[in-house]
Design an enzyme around this catalytic site. Structure first.
Site, PDB file in Angstrom:
ATOM      1  N   GLY A 123       4.103 -12.990  -0.081  1.00  0.00           N
ATOM      2  CA  GLY A 123       5.515 -12.832  -0.439  1.00  0.00           C
ATOM      3  C   GLY A 123       5.704 -11.940  -1.642  1.00  0.00           C
ATOM      4  O   GLY A 123       4.816 -11.189  -2.039  1.00  0.00           O
ATOM      5  N   LEU A 166       4.967 -11.625   8.108  1.00  0.00           N
ATOM      6  CA  LEU A 166       4.714 -10.917   6.855  1.00  0.00           C
ATOM      7  C   LEU A 166       3.479 -11.461   6.137  1.00  0.00           C
ATOM      8  O   LEU A 166       3.331 -12.659   5.953  1.00  0.00           O
ATOM      9  CB  LEU A 166       5.947 -11.092   5.954  1.00  0.00           C
ATOM     10  CG  LEU A 166       5.939 -10.325   4.643  1.00  0.00           C
ATOM     11  CD1 LEU A 166       5.936  -8.835   4.886  1.00  0.00           C
ATOM     12  CD2 LEU A 166       7.131 -10.738   3.805  1.00  0.00           C
ATOM     13  N   ASP A 167       2.576 -10.573   5.713  1.00  0.00           N
ATOM     14  CA  ASP A 167       1.372 -10.928   4.942  1.00  0.00           C
ATOM     15  C   ASP A 167       0.420 -11.839   5.700  1.00  0.00           C
ATOM     16  O   ASP A 167      -0.469 -12.453   5.102  1.00  0.00           O
ATOM     17  CB  ASP A 167       1.734 -11.590   3.588  1.00  0.00           C
ATOM     18  CG  ASP A 167       2.614 -10.707   2.737  1.00  0.00           C
ATOM     19  OD1 ASP A 167       2.519  -9.473   2.864  1.00  0.00           O
ATOM     20  OD2 ASP A 167       3.411 -11.240   1.948  1.00  0.00           O
ATOM     21  N   GLU A 168       0.620 -11.936   7.020  1.00  0.00           N
ATOM     22  CA  GLU A 168      -0.244 -12.815   7.806  1.00  0.00           C
ATOM     23  C   GLU A 168      -1.140 -12.047   8.762  1.00  0.00           C
ATOM     24  O   GLU A 168      -1.869 -12.639   9.561  1.00  0.00           O
ATOM     25  CB  GLU A 168       0.614 -13.807   8.614  1.00  0.00           C
ATOM     26  CG  GLU A 168       1.367 -14.826   7.779  1.00  0.00           C
ATOM     27  CD  GLU A 168       0.442 -15.853   7.172  1.00  0.00           C
ATOM     28  OE1 GLU A 168      -0.611 -16.148   7.772  1.00  0.00           O
ATOM     29  OE2 GLU A 168       0.779 -16.356   6.081  1.00  0.00           O
TER      30      GLU A 168
END
Lengths: 291, 291, 291, 291
Positions: free
Chosen positions: D208, D234-236
């Site tokens: 995040g 997101l960011d995964e």
């Protein structure tokens, strides 16, 4: 933050009470210490200190200058220390010496542009024309000074020119960003400012030329880079910073060279930053780095 | 070196002159400062200092004790600081809590044996018999305390026993060397000494159980270990030290586990060393480590 | 896992089709390749391969032995390679040479005990009695062989004894765990097995004695450790593994020594592990490490 | 080196003989394997391979193209693999997405200029005008595409424009060089090429926004950077590369940010290099990186 800070670097014979007297002097005159760090060499009995403070009248450059001078006087006379005091509102000026290799050149200039250094690049001196256009895109004056063979009149002229330009630009430090010429002992002396060099090996391993070729031939499993102050003895000056990167049998000389560039950039930049922040004291061909 | 040193850790509201007053106090009473390091949190306006000095009468434990008390008084009353003073001739005592996993257990004991710590392992407490024989070969008392389920009377008894033994052995710090039980908030409070834990991940990533399995499932390219002070919130305590090691897609969970053991050992040992050398101050669930 | 695996290390003149012929040979005889890794030296035109496979009849040591021999025959005659084949069910035997310094000694034995090595420590040979009691607590035979001055009859006798014991214990590799004696060229030859040494510096920097003193005097910012195969030229053998640790001006020689111990342990252990897993090929005083 | 090389990435259900059949196919058709590396997921029974070879007629792009297609056919039909073949003489094209932050932008472009990538930056797309002048000094087309709020018609238009430009420039990969907008699942799908992102933390820690603020608040002792393929979460996405840097209590958020920039640059550059060299296979939200 408009408050001016003073930074003093002290070194000299160790004896009890220096810390107390330094901090007492500052406190009594209304100063406020922000950072203080010191070191003793227990064998040589030498004392080192870096102290950073906000003096009274911290909005007046003149009064801060006077206070710095007063401190230097005090520390020299009463404590027997060698002292160097700098003011946070005075921005040190760098002469960048380059040849054809561009990575450290760009790296230093981009970091300067991004505000990573307490300093500004005043001029670029090169023995080649290669990087002129790039230098100009950064808006920094570029001077081409061809270097003749050692002992020639040409060489003497170019050294004169290097010294002249460093004075003209009021340079406080010279940075050799993969500058491919050895600076003579005489030139180093005449420049009268510290000279920081980046060597592309983990010194003292692989001093001299072609360190990546040497590293490849020896089959080492790590390559390194070393930032040091230049002295008359090539690659023998006081080491400021070093780092290494893991390699293996698959890495050719050109791969070592590519990997090494990242090391050279970050190691040189860190050394410049520490120098500009007045964090480095030299003694006995070694450095004390307060970070 | 038979001279006794005093080490003080201070923290409290920041204001001008603390450095000068601390060093002045020591100097005026004939002390010689060996190390002094301080830190300000510029947002919270908190001042932190570690100062180490040789007081006068440094060969008398009693007089040094008195001098340490006098300093604590001064710093508390006149500077408004929280203070903790320790004497270099007093060797802190460790209670080592272990379960069945042997690597951190052996590592701590071998380092203690090699003189790497300013401290000694006073006793070993375990919820299993597994390591008894090894413990005895090191010549350290071993106590087997089985742990019942949470809330059970058995659990209460075992916590009583843990507290009793830590007092009996006059323990100054508890080290959880891969101890596979969570310490309750109540137990932590009753122990009345700091508790250092080693967690086998790079916190805050992979808190909780089976971190190497979590790391494998997520496909991270680095695994880590974290030493922290234990608090009532599992894996949420102030972080003392962390390190990581590179892994890749070939590394199975058991390979991560093996690689992680080396991290756990060195990270835990470093945290213990810093703690025993009075280098750590805790505030706001974070640590200031003077090293 | 009861299936026997075969591991072959090949090296020889590079030419097209080796990978295909090796994998084809294994496949046609019912083998299943688990890992295959190769490397070409593009300048020297040498080919290197490590291949690991489950042959048919993988539950019969005799048949696997025969299959390994058949492969060695094939690779030697038809591919012109130097070959070495090992069986996963044969556990290599280590002779550990030690003096008085205990950290690598304990580290190797604890790792062996924890199952970290595909190998077992068969015997410990020392020129001092110091570690006898510890050796016995691990249950490993310990032999004290005092070493006379070079060229003396005593020295000859002790070398004879070292060779005799390594044969008696059917040793496959010798590990010098901070063994403080130089092995003569003759002894290295007579041992007839590889010898792994740990040197406490980042070679080629600081070869020879007292490397931490040398590092301190030069003021380097990183210290290192190097595991290498011992050759007649001291500290000049093929490097297997290296690592470094950051130090600064505050670190005394004794602190460098303490920090270095952690490096020496992990670097030596990694080199031993790779050697025992048949991951290392030596050529031109360098190593290819398939990991 | 004018010889064309083919690089194939394969993945699919593991079974005996794949290595032999792949190398046999290449050898029989006169190809010469330069590198071959493979991996098995022992739990999922999936096979992965990267193989790089010089086919016959290696000076003819057309014949090499045909040979690559023939290989893809073979591996798909006869081995049941998913295959992707690339030619060394075809230079992949990159679209660089940027916002206002310049460090990764300059870093990627300078590395491209220095020949560090097997690829060229075809165009720069930005939601701000900030970097236009710099982009033009590198001689790369710059397109300003303002991004409206999610769900707005403006947003739809800008996504259409991003897709249109990536197609027009025949882009093979999108690199988000600190691009401060989240790409919607729909946009990711419509782009039809892989998207590489750099996140300024050691994922999964501090996903995040404002990861350096999170790191500072938690008091971690290492900060990190993570390059990953962008996915709808997101960011995964699958992690390609990660690195960390040591920090301490003195480092403010702005110091973490400055230190982090160096990590972001090198981690992103490494991920791009591996991707362009066809070294990465994705499965189960993880990556296999053959390096």
């Amino acid at each position: 933050m408009s408050k001016i800070r003073l930074i003093a670097l002290l070194s000299g014979p160790d004896r009890p009470g220096i810390v107390a007297r330094v901090s007492g002097w500052i406190f009594e005159r209304g100063g406020n210490i922000l950072h203080a760090d010191q070191h003793q060499d227990p064998e040589e009995h030498i004392f080192f200190q870096r102290v950073e403070w906000v003096p009274t009248n911290s909005d007046s450059p003149e009064k801060c200058e006077a206070e710095g001078n007063a401190f230097a006087d005090f520390a020299t006379r009463e404590l027997g220390m060698k002292v160097q005091v700098s003011r946070s509102d005075v921005v040190p000026r760098i002469a960048l010496f380059v040849s054809k290799i561009p990575h450290c050149f760009h790296d230093v200039l981009l970091r300067a542009q991004a505000g990573e250094f307490h300093g500004e690049v005043a001029c670029i001196l090169s023995n080649h024309e290669t990087l002129r256009k790039s230098a100009e895109s950064y808006g920094i004056p570029f001077h081409h000074i061809p270097i003749g063979p050692r002992g020639s009149e040409e060489r003497e002229n170019s050294e004169n020119e290097q010294v002249r330009l460093c004075r003209e630009y009021q340079v406080d430090v010279v940075v050799l960003a993969r500058y491919m010429q050895v600076l003579s002992a005489e030139l180093l002396q005449r420049l009268e400012v510290p000279v920081i060099n980046i060597h592309h090996s983990f010194l003292p391993a692989f001093a001299g030329g072609k360190p990546y070729h040497q590293a490849y031939a020896r089959g080492v499993k790590l390559i390194g880079a070393t930032a040091h102050y230049a002295t008359a003895d090539l690659d023998e000056g006081p080491i400021i910073h070093q780092d290494v990167s893991r390699v293996n049998h698959r890495d050719s000389v050109s791969e070592l060279t590519r990997r090494g560039r990242d090391l050279e950039k970050t190691v040189l930049a860190q050394a410049i930053r520490w120098h500009l922040d007045s964090r480095i004291l030299v003694y006995h061909n070694k450095t004390v780095v307060f970070h």
